[in-house]
Write an enzyme that holds these catalytic residues in place. Structure first.
Site, PDB file in Angstrom:
ATOM      1  CD  GLU A   4      53.836  44.736  43.620  1.00 31.90           C
ATOM      2  OE1 GLU A   4      54.233  44.061  42.650  1.00 31.90           O
ATOM      3  OE2 GLU A   4      53.458  44.233  44.697  1.00 31.90           O
ATOM      4  CG  HIS A  54      58.145  41.191  40.524  1.00 34.01           C
ATOM      5  ND1 HIS A  54      59.109  40.194  40.561  1.00 34.01           N
ATOM      6  CD2 HIS A  54      57.039  40.657  41.099  1.00 34.01           C
ATOM      7  CE1 HIS A  54      58.603  39.113  41.136  1.00 34.01           C
ATOM      8  NE2 HIS A  54      57.348  39.366  41.470  1.00 34.01           N
ATOM      9  NE  ARG A  96      51.052  42.397  40.140  1.00 35.56           N
ATOM     10  CZ  ARG A  96      51.168  41.083  40.237  1.00 35.56           C
ATOM     11  NH1 ARG A  96      50.144  40.353  40.659  1.00 35.56           N
ATOM     12  NH2 ARG A  96      52.291  40.469  39.924  1.00 35.56           N
ATOM     13  NE  ARG A 121      56.436  31.874  40.665  1.00 37.25           N
ATOM     14  CZ  ARG A 121      56.149  33.154  40.544  1.00 37.25           C
ATOM     15  NH1 ARG A 121      56.465  33.810  39.445  1.00 37.25           N
ATOM     16  NH2 ARG A 121      55.544  33.812  41.529  1.00 37.25           N
ATOM     17  CG  ASN A 155      47.263  41.721  42.793  1.00 36.52           C
ATOM     18  OD1 ASN A 155      47.096  40.930  41.870  1.00 36.52           O
ATOM     19  ND2 ASN A 155      48.424  41.843  43.399  1.00 36.52           N
TER      20      ASN A 155
END
Length: 399
Positions: free
Chosen positions: A380, A182, A94, A242, A9
């Site tokens: 993940e 996600h 990913r 964010r 990742n």
């Protein structure tokens, strides 16, 4: 099928990794870690499945890895020394954005790499680093299958009304859509719940993936119905740094009144807003809670309010709710904030048992509540490893 699956990742300044052993019952993790601070002060650490430290190294000299290829070379050298003769049979990546067409994991070839690269304008802060990881891994492991798994793929099943913006339809045809992100986390949670409790897995879930990046997803019958993020990973609820959802008119105003260009807006919305911007303290919930200032308390209250609002909206998208699932760093660990989010959701049938919530119990539903409230750890990387092994098996069978 025997051997190892390496899951990568690649972020803007880090490469996270997990090594899985292929086993009949599914991929089993044997080591994980990351090289962070690439280009600045790199730090490489790894742990085994029992959480014992395998390596903890920092650089501050000329030999420090300054880019992703150099960092991956360090990782590969360590793997060669640490994992013995067991071969790496696949590398799973990913990839943040798959666009409208890449809606399932794929074996990477030149054509797929070109498609991923064409999506850089849709995810300029993430996609280039994902590509760098794929290219560096392909160079380091020639002949090993590279599998790309997309964070947007899970959401491609949602209906058009949840996928489009109210813009002229030519923009939708150009790829301006509510993609959602996600997705690998949501896919893992949905699959795990289906295996654990088939009736619940077939029901109506809102999964709250709350971490430094945060979003929520409505899942019915194992499929995405809607999600809070959209064209970029900036939309939806507030996050660590964010802003989350914002009136586009605010951006127009900032451009006109403050003479802010795209670079300035990008810094503001991605790096200076959210919990950090509101609290004036940090993006870390633990530090914000410890600060105890009015600004800090306001930041947490705003975050809880927006998440609570999104839960209700996603329940409406499904016509009801059977379970609310918290996952990721904040969702799994921030007890007080989790309780604050659930306050006021009694009209949906949500109530939390305070003692079980404080204990981070797998289920925190209060007695008499009609909607289950669960805490589950997402994974993940394991989801990517599953996809990689499945594609390898399909390739062998097709051959």
């Amino acid at each position: 099928m025997t051997g190892l699956v390496l899951v990568l990742n690649a972020g803007s300044s880090s490469i996270k990794f997990t090594v899985f052993a292929a086993a009949p019952e599914g991929p089993e993790p044997i080591a994980s870690g990351q090289i962070e601070g690439i280009g600045a002060a790199p730090h490489f650490f790894a742990r085994d499945a029992a959480w014992q430290v395998l390596v903890d190294r920092r650089w501050d000299g000329e030999d420090a890895p300054r880019h992703h290829a150099a960092a991956l070379a360090v990782l590969i050298g360590w793997l060669d020394d640490s994992l013995g003769e067991r071969p790496i049979i696949a590398i799973g990546h990913r990839v943040v954005h798959g666009g409208p067409d890449l809606a399932a994991p794929v074996l990477v070839d030149a054509a797929i790499l070109a498609q991923i690269e064409a999506l850089v304008p849709l995810a300029p802060l993430h996609q280039p680093h994902n590509l760098a990881g794929i290219r560096a891994a392909a160079e380091a492991f020639p002949g090993v299958k590279q599998i790309a798994c997309f964070d947007t793929a899970f959401h491609r099943a949602k209906p058009w009304v949840a996928d489009t913006f109210a813009l002229p339809q030519r923009f939708y045809a150009q790829g301006i859509r509510r993609y959602g992100f996600h997705g690998l986390s949501y896919e893992y949670i949905a699959a795990s719940l289906a295996a654990e409790d088939p009736a619940l897995g077939a029901g109506r879930l809102v999964v709250a993936h709350l971490g430094n990046g945060a979003s929520l997803c409505a899942i019915a019958g194992g499929r995405c119905v809607d999600t809070s993020m959209s064209f970029t990973a900036l939309d939806g609820v507030p996050m660590g740094t964010r802003s989350g959802q914002i009136d586009p008119g605010v951006l127009l105003h900032l451009m006109q009144a403050e003479s802010m260009d795209t670079d300035a807006l990008t810094r503001l919305l991605y790096h200076e807003s959210g919990l950090k911007g509101l609290s004036g303290v940090s993006q870390d919930v633990r530090e914000i809670e410890a600060a105890g200032t009015p600004e800090a308390e306001g930041a947490l209250a705003h975050f809880a309010y927006r998440v609570r609002r999104e839960i209700a909206a996603l329940a409406a998208a499904m016509g009801g709710l059977d379970a609310l699932v918290f996952t990721a760093g904040i969702g799994e660990n921030a007890r007080a904030l989790r309780g604050q989010i659930c306050e006021g959701l009694g009209f949906l049938g949500i109530a939390v048992d305070a003692e079980r919530n404080r204990a981070n119990a797998p289920e925190i539903t209060a007695p008499g509540a009609t909607v289950r409230v669960l805490i589950r750890r997402t994974d993940e990387e394991r989801m990517i490893a599953r996809h990689a092994l499945a594609l390898l098996r399909d390739t062998v069978c097709a051959g």
